[in-house]
Scaffold this active site. Structure first.
Site, PDB file in Angstrom:
ATOM      1  N   ASP A 122       0.812  -1.228   0.000  1.00  0.00           N
ATOM      2  CA  ASP A 122       0.000   0.000   0.000  1.00  0.00           C
ATOM      3  C   ASP A 122       0.847   1.281   0.000  1.00  0.00           C
ATOM      4  OD1 ASP A 122      -2.059  -1.808   0.281  1.00  0.00           O
ATOM      5  OD2 ASP A 122      -2.213  -1.556   2.448  1.00  0.00           O
ATOM      6  N   ARG A 149     -15.130  -1.650 -25.073  1.00  0.00           N
ATOM      7  CA  ARG A 149     -15.728  -1.637 -23.732  1.00  0.00           C
ATOM      8  C   ARG A 149     -15.005  -0.675 -22.798  1.00  0.00           C
ATOM      9  NH1 ARG A 149     -16.038  -8.164 -23.140  1.00  0.00           N
ATOM     10  NH2 ARG A 149     -18.216  -8.404 -23.758  1.00  0.00           N
ATOM     11  N   GLU A 201      -9.139   0.310  -4.082  1.00  0.00           N
ATOM     12  CA  GLU A 201     -10.193  -0.369  -3.322  1.00  0.00           C
ATOM     13  C   GLU A 201     -10.876   0.551  -2.302  1.00  0.00           C
ATOM     14  OE1 GLU A 201      -8.886  -3.511  -0.708  1.00  0.00           O
ATOM     15  OE2 GLU A 201      -7.011  -2.505  -0.261  1.00  0.00           O
TER      16      GLU A 201
HETATM   17  O1  F6P Z   1      -2.268  -4.012   3.525  1.00  0.00           O
HETATM   18  C1  F6P Z   1      -2.127  -4.828   2.444  1.00  0.00           C
HETATM   19  C2  F6P Z   1      -3.462  -5.243   1.914  1.00  0.00           C
HETATM   20  O2  F6P Z   1      -3.228  -6.117   0.841  1.00  0.00           O
HETATM   21  C3  F6P Z   1      -4.394  -4.118   1.515  1.00  0.00           C
HETATM   22  O3  F6P Z   1      -4.074  -3.582   0.267  1.00  0.00           O
HETATM   23  C4  F6P Z   1      -5.738  -4.798   1.593  1.00  0.00           C
HETATM   24  O4  F6P Z   1      -6.741  -3.869   1.893  1.00  0.00           O
HETATM   25  C5  F6P Z   1      -5.572  -5.751   2.732  1.00  0.00           C
HETATM   26  O5  F6P Z   1      -4.191  -5.967   2.882  1.00  0.00           O
HETATM   27  C6  F6P Z   1      -6.239  -7.101   2.579  1.00  0.00           C
HETATM   28  O6  F6P Z   1      -6.111  -7.755   3.787  1.00  0.00           O
HETATM   29  P1  F6P Z   1      -6.384  -9.282   4.101  1.00  0.00           P
HETATM   30  O7  F6P Z   1      -5.156 -10.039   3.763  1.00  0.00           O
HETATM   31  O8  F6P Z   1      -6.616  -9.286   5.569  1.00  0.00           O
HETATM   32  O9  F6P Z   1      -7.561  -9.705   3.289  1.00  0.00           O
END
Ligand code: F6P
Length: 374
Positions: free
Chosen positions: A150, A185, A246
């Site tokens: 991230d 698309r 996300e």
């Molecule tokens: O922090 C890394 C990350 O991959 C984020 O990008 C994502 O929101 C989250 O972890 C997903 O977490 P988990 O592995 O708990 O599903």
């Protein structure tokens, strides 16, 4: 495989024995960092290394083993983490509890003392380094390392894992381009990033996204619709790529309380923001739209060359901090230098994309819509 101990003179070290763990979501480069810490600690400073399984959980359960050279050789290029990871947060209140029970923290402190550790090296994201900071306030010696795809850790210019995920996200966008073009698309691709837009912004620019949506800039679906229609009418482009973080949210959603937003999203029935936006685009423009959620592809597999270099540099710097007894710090990249910041710097914070970051202007300058007019 025979371990080749580097023929260098041993240096004095304040730390004799340390524990090492990886916590939070995994990412490419974790093993490279473990190797960096361990090789330098072992070859240069002759430290004893205790591997802790599954993040902070291993300290609570006393799931530990001594790491010998055979354990940390040949892992530079391997994805995941040889130590295992978990999202255990020992300071988090249990659901329904008003207070932290303290049992987990007590167990961690007990294991730390029982193992005779001089320090704990924690490789992780915001949560992991925050826990490290809180443990250091409980009297433990802790050194942190910044990992996450991230790139949202305060105190370092970059985290390892980010570059690999960026490459994977960019390749996915490249692949969507040709199919989008063939079928005229709109292709929406949702990338990870938690509450920050770094990954979507960088992959979006690298992949030439026509729209990039990040949490830091709540989007206006009408503005997105205008942009996409304009590409067809005035640009002669019958396809478009929309890159969505996300954590992206609409202007309306940004005005809602967290609970209200959750309810609103549950009612709209879309599993994730990518699908929600794809539907909104179809409703707004009438263009055929498809969604792809890249998900954990971004976290798996081998680290990029750049992440290997960063993870190795940060890892060996952490070993130097241990040797000097500079505890309570996180190794960091600042500019072109490997440095260290107090663990209090990243603790409890999230590094989001500033509205005036040059990358936003870069995207807009090449005609990308950032979800709003202008
Ligand atoms: O922090 C890394 C990350 O991959 C984020 O990008 C994502 O929101 C989250 O972890 C997903 O977490 P988990 O592995 O708990 O599903």
């Amino acid at each position: 495989m025979k371990y080749e101990k580097v023929n260098m003179e041993l240096r004095p070290s304040v730390t004799k024995t340390f524990g090492i763990l990886t916590a939070g979501g995994d990412c490419p480069g974790l093993n490279a960092a473990i190797r960096g810490v361990c090789r330098a600690a072992y070859d240069r400073y002759n430290m004893t290394i205790i591997g802790i399984a599954n993040g902070y959980r291993g300290l609570i359960d006393e799931s530990v083993r001594m790491l010998r050279p055979v354990d940390f050789q040949g892992i530079l290029t391997r994805g995941g983490t040889i130590l295992g990871a978990s999202r255990e947060k020992p300071f988090k209140k249990e659901t329904g509890d008003d207070e932290i029970s303290g049992d987990k923290v007590r167990a961690i402190k007990e294991t730390y003392r029982k193992l005779g550790l001089d320090c704990l090296v924690v490789l992780g994201g915001n949560g992991t380094n925050t826990t490290g900071y809180l443990l250091s306030r409980e009297g433990l010696n802790v050194v942190g390392l910044p990992k996450t795809i991230d790139n949202d850790i305060v105190g370092t210019d970059r985290t390892f894992g980010f570059h690999s995920a960026l490459a994977i996200g960019t390749e996915a966008i490249d692949r969507l381009h040709s199919t989008a073009e063939s079928h005229n698309r709109v292709m929406v691709i949702e990338l990870m990033g938690h509450k920050a837009g770094w990954l979507a912004l960088y992959a979006g620019v690298a992949g030439g996204g026509d729209v990039i949506l990040i949490p830091e800039i709540p989007y206006d679906i009408e503005a997105i619709g205008h942009h996409l229609v304009d590409r067809v009418k005035n640009g002669g482009k019958t396809f478009s790529i929309v890159v969505v973080a996300e954590g992206a949210l609409s202007i309306e959603e940004s005005r809602m309380e967290k609970k209200e937003r959750k309810k609103y999203r549950a009612e709209t029935g879309s599993p994730s923001v990518g699908y929600r936006i794809a539907r909104e685009i179809e409703e707004e423009t009438g263009m055929e739209t498809r969604a792809t959620v890249l998900g954990y592809m971004q976290r798996g597999g081998i680290p990029s060359a750049s992440d290997r270099v960063l993870a190795t540099s940060l890892g060996t710097a952490a070993a130097d901090l241990l040797a000097r007894g500079e505890y309570g710090k996180m190794a960091a990249l600042q500019g072109n230098d490997i440095t260290a910041v107090d663990l209090g710097v990243p603790a409890g914070k999230v590094k989001t994309v500033p509205r005036d970051h040059y990358m936003i202007d870069t995207a807009v300058s090449v005609g990308t819509c950032m979800g709003v007019d202008g």
